[in-house]
Structure formats: structure tokens, C-alpha cells
Write an enzyme that holds these catalytic residues in place. Structure first.
Site, short mmCIF file in Angstrom:
data_model
loop_
_atom_site.label_atom_id
_atom_site.label_comp_id
_atom_site.label_asym_id
_atom_site.label_seq_id
_atom_site.Cartn_x
_atom_site.Cartn_y
_atom_site.Cartn_z
N LYS A 49 0.59 -1.29 -0.08
CA LYS A 49 0.03 -0.20 -0.02
C LYS A 49 0.82 1.20 0.15
O LYS A 49 0.29 2.39 -0.30
CB LYS A 49 -0.90 -0.08 1.38
CG LYS A 49 -1.97 -0.95 1.11
CD LYS A 49 -3.19 -0.50 0.16
CE LYS A 49 -4.37 -1.62 0.47
NZ LYS A 49 -5.46 -1.23 -0.41
N SER A 304 1.30 -9.58 -0.22
CA SER A 304 1.02 -8.20 -0.42
C SER A 304 1.24 -7.38 0.98
O SER A 304 1.20 -6.20 0.91
CB SER A 304 -0.46 -7.94 -0.79
OG SER A 304 -1.35 -8.68 0.15
#
Length: 321
Positions: A49, A304
């Protein structure tokens, strides 16, 4: 609807130099399918992110930087925006669902963010309300071209690091990462590299949406059944359109497969992954995504994020050791 281009992603990559880690490709766990792992858990905030948040903050005008930014997030995007904003001296507010993992909320506060806790179904509306009332720039976790372009740099890096790659596997929550990576593959190497998305069976709104050809949101009561808290959100119109046009396929995994992947990544590949971050590896390990036998460089699973609750992590390791 205008979609993000490879040029947008390349421009984002230039902005991110020196601000994010160019994560390596490492070997996946032994004893199963041969594949490589891209551990975005090695970013300073523990998740991919940071790429999208950094790109979005870099594009703010002087007035927006002075006023500050706001977002809504279950954790990783909020941490990323707080980090990126603090780096440039920009005030940051994060609206967080009140059931978000404490470890993620604490880290947002540690990075200087003002945290506003609300019921899960209200977080987007509250963020928009505060944005209007306080004149803050809203930086959504995925429903934003600048954020998608930043996430797409994961795909560009993979294409540069593994010229032999044929399949990239990515988690799907709001769809920002999958949209960016699919765009990179689709526009840089059309037809040569396929991108496969992965969702939990208990939060499979994207799979249903793509199957029906229209966006089908799932209510929070359904998506919050999965342990993968980072992907409990649903696609936006923007990310749905990216995935509809550019994603090569999507598969789902069970809660047990997610748990096993967390353990196998930690014990076999020395990679710490939160449940959401382990989705892609879970799909490969469970045989949902066929790999090329003996060619680990042909398949890359994106891990991720690694911001896992310590108690949950210990339990999953003990159960699947």
C-alpha cells in the site's frame, strides 16, 4: 471510463524512487509447486500500500498538502498514507473500522495519524464527511487512478526482475493492486504474461462480479467472516472496470488454505505474511493456479503484506507446523 495506462505506472515508478523498497523475488516454500514470491511485506510499512499512497501524496498541490489528507482503511493503506504524509509533513487522518486489528491501528497512530474509529459499514461515508467539513484531500485505498498507478509498480518490477515470468498471482480486495499489476502486464507484455487474482471464498465479491459481468457488492456481514481482514472490502466501479478488461482470471481459496499458506511461507520461505498477504501463495500451493513444472521463475505470487496480529500468527504456525 478512462483506465490507468502503463505510462501512468512508469511515471509513478519515477516518483517512488527512494521512497519505497524495490522488493526482491525469493523462492517459495519447498516441497510443493515451484514458484517465486515477491514479499511486499518488506516495505517500511509492511505492505504494498505504500506505493499507491506515496504516489498520491506526491501529486498533491500545495494547498492540499497544507490542509492534509484523509482516508478510510482497515489498516495497511492507513499506515501507508500516514507514513507517506509524515515524510512530506502533511497532516493525516484515517477512518478505521472499529474491528480492525489493534496492531495496525497502533501503528497508524505511531506514524502520527489521527485515527477515527467507526462501524465497518460507515467508514467510507464518515471519511467523505470529514473531508468536506475540514477540506482534507481524500486518498481512497483503491478507488483512485494515482493509487492504482502506484500499486502497478509492483507489476513493472516483476517484469524487470523475472523476464521469464508467465503468471503473476495477486490478492484481490478493493482491486487496486490487481488493477495496477494487470495493467502493467496487459500493456507492457500483452498476451505473454497473465495475471490471476485471488480472493477468500468468504469474501468473493470480485469473483461473483466478474462472473456476472457487473459489480456485485457484498455486505460487511458476509466479507467479515474471513480472517483475511485486508480484503474484506469490495471492488469500486473503477477497479471493476480494470479487472473486467485486463485481469486474466480469478480464483478463491478456503480459510484453511489461507492459514496453511501463512505457516508455509513463514517456515519454508522465511517470509512473514498476514492472511490477506498470503492469498496468492495459498492459491498456488493449493493447485488453483497451475505452475510450470521445474520453472519457479515462471510464476510469481505477490505477498502483499506482513502486518499480522502476533497472537493469530503464533496460532497459525502452531496449527500448521
Amino acid at each position: 471510463m478512462e483506465l490507468v495506462s502503463a505510462d501512468d505506472i512508469r511515471a509513478a515508478g519515477a516518483r517512488l524512487q527512494g521512497a519505497v523498497v524495490r522488493t526482491p523475488l525469493t523462492a517459495g516454500p519447498p516441497g510443493g509447486p515451484a514458484f517465486l514470491v515477491k514479499p511486499e511485506s518488506l516495505q517500511p510499512t509492511g505492505a504494498f500500500k505504500l506505493r499507491g499512497a506515496t504516489n498520491a501524496v506526491a501529486l498533491l498541490n500545495p494547498v492540499q498538502r497544507a490542509s492534509g489528507v484523509i482516508t478510510h482503511s482497515s489498516g495497511n493503506h492507513g499506515q501507508a498514507l500516514a507514513y507517506a504524509a509524515a515524510r512530506l509533513g502533511v497532516p493525516c487522518t484515517v477512518v478505521v473500522p472499529d474491528n480492525a486489528p489493534k496492531v495496525k491501528v497502533d501503528r497508524m497512530r505511531d506514524r502520527g495519524a489521527r485515527v477515527v474509529l467507526v462501524p465497518p459499514a460507515e467508514r467510507a461515508a464518515v471519511a467523505e464527511e470529514i473531508s468536506r467539513a475540514e477540506l482534507l484531500a481524500l486518498v481512497p485505498p483503491f478507488d483512485d487512478p494515482a493509487v492504482i498507478a502506484g500499486q502497478g509498480t509492483v507489476g513493472l518490477e516483476i517484469l524487470e526482475q523475472s523476464p521469464e515470468v508467465t503468471t503473476v498471482v495477486v490478492p484481490v480486495g478493493g482491486g487496486g493492486l490487481a488493477s495496477g499489476v494487470a495493467t502493467a502486464a496487459w500493456t507492457v507484455h500483452p498476451r505473454r504474461v497473465r495475471v490471476i487474482g485471488v480472493e477468500p471464498e468468504l469474501a468473493a465479491d470480485a469473483a461473483e462480479s466478474l462472473d456476472r459481468g457487473r459489480r456485485v457488492p457484498w455486505e460487511p456481514e458476509r466479507t467479515h467472516r474471513t480472517m483475511a481482514d485486508g480484503v474484506r472490502v469490495c471492488l469500486s466501479d473503477l477497479t471493476f472496470e480494470h479487472l473486467r478488461r485486463r485481469l486474466d482470471g480469478i480464483v478463491t481459496v478456503t480459510e484453511d488454505e489461507i492459514a496453511r499458506a501463512v505457516a508455509h511461507l513463514a517456515l519454508g520461505a522465511r517470509v512473514v505474511a498476514e492472511p490477506s498477504g498470503a492469498l496468492a501463495a495459498a492459491a498456488v500451493l493449493a493447485g488453483r493456479v497451475p505452475t510450470v513444472r521445474g520453472r519457479p521463475e515462471a510464476t510469481v505470487a505477490v505477498v502483499s503484506g506482513g502486518n499480522v496480529d502476533p497472537d493469530l500468527f503464533s496460532r497459525l504456525l502452531a496449527e500448521h507446523r
